[in-house]
Structure formats: C-alpha cells, structure tokens
Design a protein around this motif. Structure first.
Motif, mmCIF file in Angstrom:
data_model
loop_
_atom_site.group_PDB
_atom_site.id
_atom_site.type_symbol
_atom_site.label_atom_id
_atom_site.label_comp_id
_atom_site.label_asym_id
_atom_site.label_seq_id
_atom_site.Cartn_x
_atom_site.Cartn_y
_atom_site.Cartn_z
ATOM 1 N N SER A 67 0.850 -1.195 0.000
ATOM 2 C CA SER A 67 0.000 0.000 0.000
ATOM 3 C C SER A 67 0.887 1.246 0.000
ATOM 4 N N SER A 68 0.282 2.407 -0.269
ATOM 5 C CA SER A 68 1.033 3.667 -0.336
ATOM 6 C C SER A 68 1.715 3.974 0.994
ATOM 7 N N PHE A 69 1.048 3.641 2.118
ATOM 8 C CA PHE A 69 1.639 3.912 3.430
ATOM 9 C C PHE A 69 2.941 3.142 3.616
ATOM 10 N N TRP A 70 2.943 1.839 3.263
ATOM 11 C CA TRP A 70 4.143 1.027 3.481
ATOM 12 C C TRP A 70 5.247 1.379 2.497
ATOM 13 N N VAL A 71 4.883 1.859 1.295
ATOM 14 C CA VAL A 71 5.895 2.369 0.367
ATOM 15 C C VAL A 71 6.593 3.570 0.990
ATOM 16 N N LEU A 72 5.798 4.512 1.515
ATOM 17 C CA LEU A 72 6.356 5.699 2.169
ATOM 18 C C LEU A 72 7.197 5.311 3.378
ATOM 19 N N PHE A 73 6.707 4.389 4.182
ATOM 20 C CA PHE A 73 7.425 3.927 5.379
ATOM 21 C C PHE A 73 8.772 3.306 4.994
ATOM 22 N N ALA A 74 8.767 2.436 3.967
ATOM 23 C CA ALA A 74 9.997 1.754 3.554
ATOM 24 C C ALA A 74 11.043 2.739 3.043
ATOM 25 N N ILE A 75 10.599 3.735 2.255
ATOM 26 C CA ILE A 75 11.555 4.707 1.707
ATOM 27 C C ILE A 75 12.158 5.556 2.813
#
Length: 337
Positions: free
Chosen positions: A311-319
């Motif tokens: 999801s967009s949240f986990w993409v942001l979190f990972a980056i």
C-alpha cells in the motif's frame, strides 16, 4: 558490543570484494541468461551444433564477459554524459549570473509596471542580494570547484581501493555466474543438511519469492527510468530547455526511487533551468507533471505490474526508514525489501 561491531565491520571490509562480486553477478545475471539462451544457444541450434558440455561452458563465459562489457559501457556513458555537462552548467551559471539578474529585473519591470510599491520592493531585494549571491558564487563556489579538481589526488588512494574491490568483484562475479547452478545446488544441500525437509522447503520458497520480487522490481525500475530519461531528453531537446542532457540524466536516475523519485529529481532540475530561464522553468514543471502522470499510470504499471503489492503507506514507510539507514541505495531497495 563495541568489540563485536568492530569485528563485524572488519570482517565485512575484508569480504567487500566478494559482496561487490555477488551484487554485480545478481545485476548482470538477466543479461547473461538472455545472451546465453536466447542468442547463442538459439544460433547454435539453428546451425545444428551439438551443445556439448564444453561448448556450453564456452558460451557461458562469453555471455558473462559480454554482460560485464555492456555494464561497463553503460556506466562509462553515463559518467561521460553527466560530469562534463555538470561542470559546464556550473561554470556557465557562475559567469552568466549578472545577465540572469538583468533578465530578472527586466521581467519584474514588465510584470509590476503598474504597482510602484511592489516594483520598488523587488528592485531593492534584487539589488541587495544579487551582489551577495554573485560574490558567493565567484568567491566561494568557483574556487572550491577549482580546488576540488586540483586536490583530486588526495582521494586517489580511496578511489584506487574502491576500484580494486570492484575489479576483484568483477572477477568474483565471473566465477559465481559460471557455476551458478552449482552454488544453488550446494546451498540446497547445506539447507537440507541443517534443517528438516519441511523448514528447508519453506526457506527455498521464501528465497524464490525474494528473488522474484527483487529481480522484477529492480530490473523493471531500471528499464522504466531509462525510458523516462530518454523521453525527457527528447522533449527537452525539442523545446530547447537549458542543460537538456544534465536535466534528463537527473530525472532518469532519481526516477529509480519509488514515490519520492519524481520530486527529488524535479527540484534540482527546475532550479537549474530557473536560474537560466524562468519562463522555461515553468514549462518544465508542467512537462514533468505530465511525464510523471504518464509514467505512474501507463509506463510504470506496464513494466512493473504489481511487483510488490504494498500500500502507499508502506511504500512511504519503507523509503523513509531504509533511506535514513542506507541513503540512496536504501531508497531503491527499501520497497522490495
């Protein structure tokens, strides 16, 4: 704990050529497989050659060497495109800065002709800070650029050490790719000797999933970024944006980073154009918005598909997390990891 961390650091430093070799082997493995199976084997089969073990070994080594040459050519081409253009742009900005200020003053005069209060404020602002900025550019940036080039020899030993590790890593990658089936077989034997069959099968399935995710994402993102960089250069050359090649390389390289990549690349590229031509900078921002919509909705999904399923949240979190831990590399590998 300090002794343990220092010991691990020394151990990793010694094995750095092996780690470089494994990374190089992983990156060029798809190219090697394509050359070996789709080019050489198909050509030999059409010529009715018997693919003996010796011929397969020769084809494998030729494919590996061609893959390494291809990778070196790509890196050399990028450096030769980027470095001269970067130095040329910096020098042009420094020496043409007074003319940029005059152009900005003329633009302000035309826009604020009917408002004397705002006109006098901007004129005072430009005259006050343009002198300081010009003095900083000519008195600090340019001498530091010249000093960096003159004192380049100070970092020669560090550079030679990195080159030595890369050279040994390239040799290691040849051995890894030459016997990749053997390494896979020995790894499976090691797993089944230490773990129960059920747990070993779970580990093997997990490694296959990891390889599929990493390989698909990294290779797809590199291809996607190359397409975006080429499209950006074609449009910039047609519209005659300043520093078209440098801007396109910046956009293409930063596009490898998911989510934040377009914004990270657009900011320095826009500033570079803004200093030289403010009107074209506005057109460039509009073009980048269109290009990123094209990439996000058409090109990217076609190439990558749903490679991670995050999801967009986990993409942001990972980056944010892996970018903070490992910098630029962390931003790239954080999402598939």
């Amino acid at each position: 704990m300090g002794v343990l961390i220092r010991g691990i650091s020394i151990f990793l430093h010694i094995l750095m050529p092996i780690l470089y070799g494994a990374a190089i082997a992983y990156l060029i493995c798809p190219i090697t497989n394509f050359l070996e199976r789709k080019v050489f084997f198909r050509f030999l089969e059409h010529r009715h050659f018997h693919l003996s073990k010796r011929i397969k070994s020769v084809v494998r080594y030729v494919s590996i060497l061609l893959s390494l040459v291809f990778m070196c050519c790509i890196i050399y081409s990028l450096l030769m495109m980027l470095l001269p253009e970067l130095i040329r742009s910096i020098v042009n900005i420094i020496y043409n800065f007074p003319s940029y200020i005059l152009s900005a003053q003329k633009w302000i005069n035309d826009v604020l002709e009917g408002n004397s209060q705002l006109h006098s404020f901007f004129q005072e602002f430009l005259s006050q800070y343009s002198v300081k900025i010009e003095a900083y550019l000519t008195g600090n940036i340019l001498p530091k650029l010249q000093e960096t080039l003159q004192n380049f020899s100070e970092g020669v030993f560090d550079m030679l050490n990195v080159l030595k590790n890369l050279l040994i890593g390239a040799i290691v990658s040849v051995y890894i790719l030459a016997d990749k089936e053997g390494f896979v077989a020995k790894s499976k034997m090691w797993l089944y000797s230490f773990l129960s069959p059920e747990r070993a099968n779970v580990v093997i399935r997990s490694m296959r999933f990891t390889h599929k995710t990493f390989g698909g994402f990294i290779n797809g993102k590199i291809m996607d970024s190359a397409i975006i960089g080429v499209l950006c250069y074609i449009v910039c050359a047609i519209v005659k944006f300043p520093s078209a090649l440098l801007v396109s390389v910046i956009i293409g390289v930063t596009n490898v980073i998911p989510f934040f990549g377009p914004f990270i690349g657009a900011v320095p590229a826009t500033l570079l154009i803004l200093i030289q031509n403010p009107i074209k900078a506005l057109w460039f921002v509009l073009f980048i918005l269109i290009l990123q919509q094209l990439d996000g909705n058409i090109i990217g999904p076609k190439i990558l598909g749903n490679s991670t399923g995050l999801s967009s949240f986990w993409v942001l979190f990972a980056i944010l997390l892996f970018g903070g831990l490992w910098g630029f590399v962390g931003m790239i590998i954080g999402v598939p990891l």
